[in-house]
Design a protein around this motif. Structure first.
Motif, PDB file in Angstrom:
ATOM      1  N   LEU A   1       6.266 -56.868 -63.136  1.00 20.62           N
ATOM      2  CA  LEU A   1       7.033 -56.913 -61.596  1.00 20.62           C
ATOM      3  C   LEU A   1       6.041 -56.784 -61.064  1.00 20.62           C
ATOM      4  O   LEU A   1       4.706 -55.633 -61.269  1.00 20.62           O
ATOM      5  CB  LEU A   1       7.948 -55.763 -61.479  1.00 20.62           C
ATOM      6  CG  LEU A   1       9.825 -55.342 -61.892  1.00 20.62           C
ATOM      7  CD1 LEU A   1      10.324 -54.298 -61.948  1.00 20.62           C
ATOM      8  CD2 LEU A   1       9.979 -56.793 -61.669  1.00 20.62           C
ATOM      9  N   ASN A   2       5.660 -56.659 -59.362  1.00 18.86           N
ATOM     10  CA  ASN A   2       4.698 -55.915 -58.760  1.00 18.86           C
ATOM     11  C   ASN A   2       5.073 -54.722 -58.561  1.00 18.86           C
ATOM     12  O   ASN A   2       3.520 -54.914 -57.662  1.00 18.86           O
ATOM     13  CB  ASN A   2       4.458 -56.944 -57.459  1.00 18.86           C
ATOM     14  CG  ASN A   2       5.098 -56.666 -56.663  1.00 18.86           C
ATOM     15  OD1 ASN A   2       6.601 -55.861 -56.689  1.00 18.86           O
ATOM     16  ND2 ASN A   2       5.826 -58.075 -55.776  1.00 18.86           N
ATOM     17  N   CYS A   3       5.193 -53.837 -59.080  1.00 20.51           N
ATOM     18  CA  CYS A   3       5.163 -52.574 -58.410  1.00 20.51           C
ATOM     19  C   CYS A   3       5.144 -51.537 -59.293  1.00 20.51           C
ATOM     20  O   CYS A   3       4.857 -50.756 -60.238  1.00 20.51           O
ATOM     21  CB  CYS A   3       6.673 -52.075 -58.121  1.00 20.51           C
ATOM     22  SG  CYS A   3       7.609 -52.292 -59.383  1.00 20.51           S
ATOM     23  N   GLN A   4       4.426 -52.876 -60.883  1.00 19.54           N
ATOM     24  CA  GLN A   4       3.976 -51.914 -62.350  1.00 19.54           C
ATOM     25  C   GLN A   4       2.706 -52.357 -62.243  1.00 19.54           C
ATOM     26  O   GLN A   4       1.763 -53.436 -61.566  1.00 19.54           O
ATOM     27  CB  GLN A   4       4.511 -52.127 -63.206  1.00 19.54           C
ATOM     28  CG  GLN A   4       5.731 -52.645 -63.538  1.00 19.54           C
ATOM     29  CD  GLN A   4       6.833 -53.139 -64.160  1.00 19.54           C
ATOM     30  OE1 GLN A   4       7.014 -54.156 -64.065  1.00 19.54           O
ATOM     31  NE2 GLN A   4       7.089 -51.907 -65.295  1.00 19.54           N
ATOM     32  N   ILE A   5       1.608 -51.163 -63.500  1.00 29.40           N
ATOM     33  CA  ILE A   5       0.592 -51.317 -63.350  1.00 29.40           C
ATOM     34  C   ILE A   5       0.136 -51.368 -64.806  1.00 29.40           C
ATOM     35  O   ILE A   5       0.438 -50.183 -65.726  1.00 29.40           O
ATOM     36  CB  ILE A   5      -0.725 -50.600 -62.673  1.00 29.40           C
ATOM     37  CG1 ILE A   5      -2.206 -51.443 -63.377  1.00 29.40           C
ATOM     38  CG2 ILE A   5      -0.820 -49.778 -62.615  1.00 29.40           C
ATOM     39  CD1 ILE A   5      -2.889 -51.232 -62.155  1.00 29.40           C
TER      40      ILE A   5
END
Length: 377
Positions: free
Chosen positions: A50-54
């Motif tokens: 997900l693009n809210c994760q790193i």
């Protein structure tokens, strides 16, 4: 099997969520954030599904002290760069109130393939975990130690619990993350395997018919790494505070060495059926450290405080040899402070008692998680 002492090197991977500092809701990672982190951290940072994760990963560390320094640098860099975009990272396995339906996956070939392969199941993967690698050069030894180490996976999970809330509701579980992750195929406790050859044959059976492309798509709680000569523990929630991460890493490393040490005296840990270990896995998921786990040798539920002291005593010699005795003994602190899940609930209840609304109380929980991320940095 060679009993030459392995290196017992360690590596830690952590996944973080990015939140907007004003709304405290999840926020996508801007392209500039990922570029800046990549420039500073090179191969130690990557986007997640997900693009809210790193995701970050340490280098191969000789001991927990080295892992501490590397994790400090990684966490500090992500926090500093995120701050330029009014974002903050949190190291909790579920966001207290954000809805997975509002999140979007990262547009990369690997993640597009996951979306197509796993359909609606993977869309709910608004979860973060931590992985601990322990270096074991001998492949058969790797599998033999895995067979024994999985007994302790529920104990490690219990200490790590950081996901009591899901979409604005208290789930009643200390680790809700696994209920989401377990919907994926090839998850859960690893099967009992006779040796490396059996693992290779099982992987080949699936890759030959194209079900998976390689062993990295086997997502067991504990597995031989597909990239490194390590065993990789994957069961734990990610820990908001750095020192808790290091405690779990130290325990994983010391338990592995303890099991190796038994073999040098022609002994081994008793092997239990996955059905029995899974009951403790559930108890850890549900209660964290609050209701105890089953000691299958004694055939009774034992308070976690007693089990934690037993575990520290069991690995004391190994923790000393690995220079991580202080970190291992820090596992006893959770008996006083509670898990992150317990702490998050306490923050929520204190806010409600202070007459904050439900939504405001959940925002207080996120603020607490932001603070925890920066402790010890």
């Amino acid at each position: 099997m060679s009993l030459k002492e392995p290196d017992f090197t360690i590596g830690v991977e952590e996944e973080y969520l990015l939140v907007d500092k004003d709304s405290l809701d999840l926020a996508p990672a801007p392209e500039g954030l990922m570029q800046a982190c990549t420039a500073e951290l090179e191969g130690q940072v990557s986007p997640e599904f997900l693009n809210c994760q790193i995701e970050i990963g340490t280098t191969v560390c000789a001991n927990v002290g080295q892992a501490r320094e590397d994790l400090k640098r990684l966490r500090s860099t992500v926090a500093r760069v995120a701050g330029r975009y009014n974002l903050a990272p949190i190291a909790a396995s579920c966001h207290p109130f954000s809805d997975w339906r509002n999140q979007h996956h990262t547009d990369k070939d690997r993640y597009n393939a996951l979306r197509d392969d796993l359909a609606g199941v993977v869309r709910r993967m608004l979860i973060c975990g931590m992985h601990v690698h322990v270096g074991i050069e001998n492949a058969d030894q790797r599998v033999d130690l895995m067979n024994q180490l999985k007994y302790f996976l529920p104990h490690l999970l219990a200490i790590s619990c950081s996901s009591p809330f899901w979409q604005g509701e208290d789930t009643g579980l200390n680790c809700y993350r696994l209920t989401v992750f377990d919907n994926l195929p090839r998850t859960g406790l690893p099967p009992l395997m006779e040796g490396w050859g059996e693992f290779e044959r099982s992987v080949a059976a699936m890759t030959d018919i194209g079900v998976i492309e390689d062993a990295s798509k086997i997502w067991w709680d504990l597995r031989p790494s597909s990239r490194f000569p390590t065993i990789e523990s994957r069961i734990c929630d990610v820990s908001p505070a750095l020192e808790t991460t290091l405690t779990i890493a130290a325990l994983t490393q010391a338990l592995t060495r303890m099991l190796w040490r038994l073999a040098t005296s022609n002994q081994r840990w008793r092997l239990y059926d996955n059905f029995l270990i899974a009951e403790n896995r559930w108890r850890a998921q549900r209660y964290g450290v609050n209701e105890g786990l089953i000691d299958w040798g004694r055939r009774e539920i034992v308070p976690f405080s007693e089990l934690a002291h037993e575990m520290v005593e069991l690995v004391e010699e190994d923790a000393a040899a690995l220079s991580c005795l202080a970190e291992v003994e820090n596992s006893l602190a959770v008996l006083i402070t509670g898990t992150s899940a317990d702490q998050q609930r306490a923050v929520y209840h204190d806010a409600v008692q202070a007459e904050y609304s439900h939504d405001e109380a959940l925002q207080k929980v996120v603020s607490h998680l932001i603070e925890q991320f920066h402790v010890d940095l």
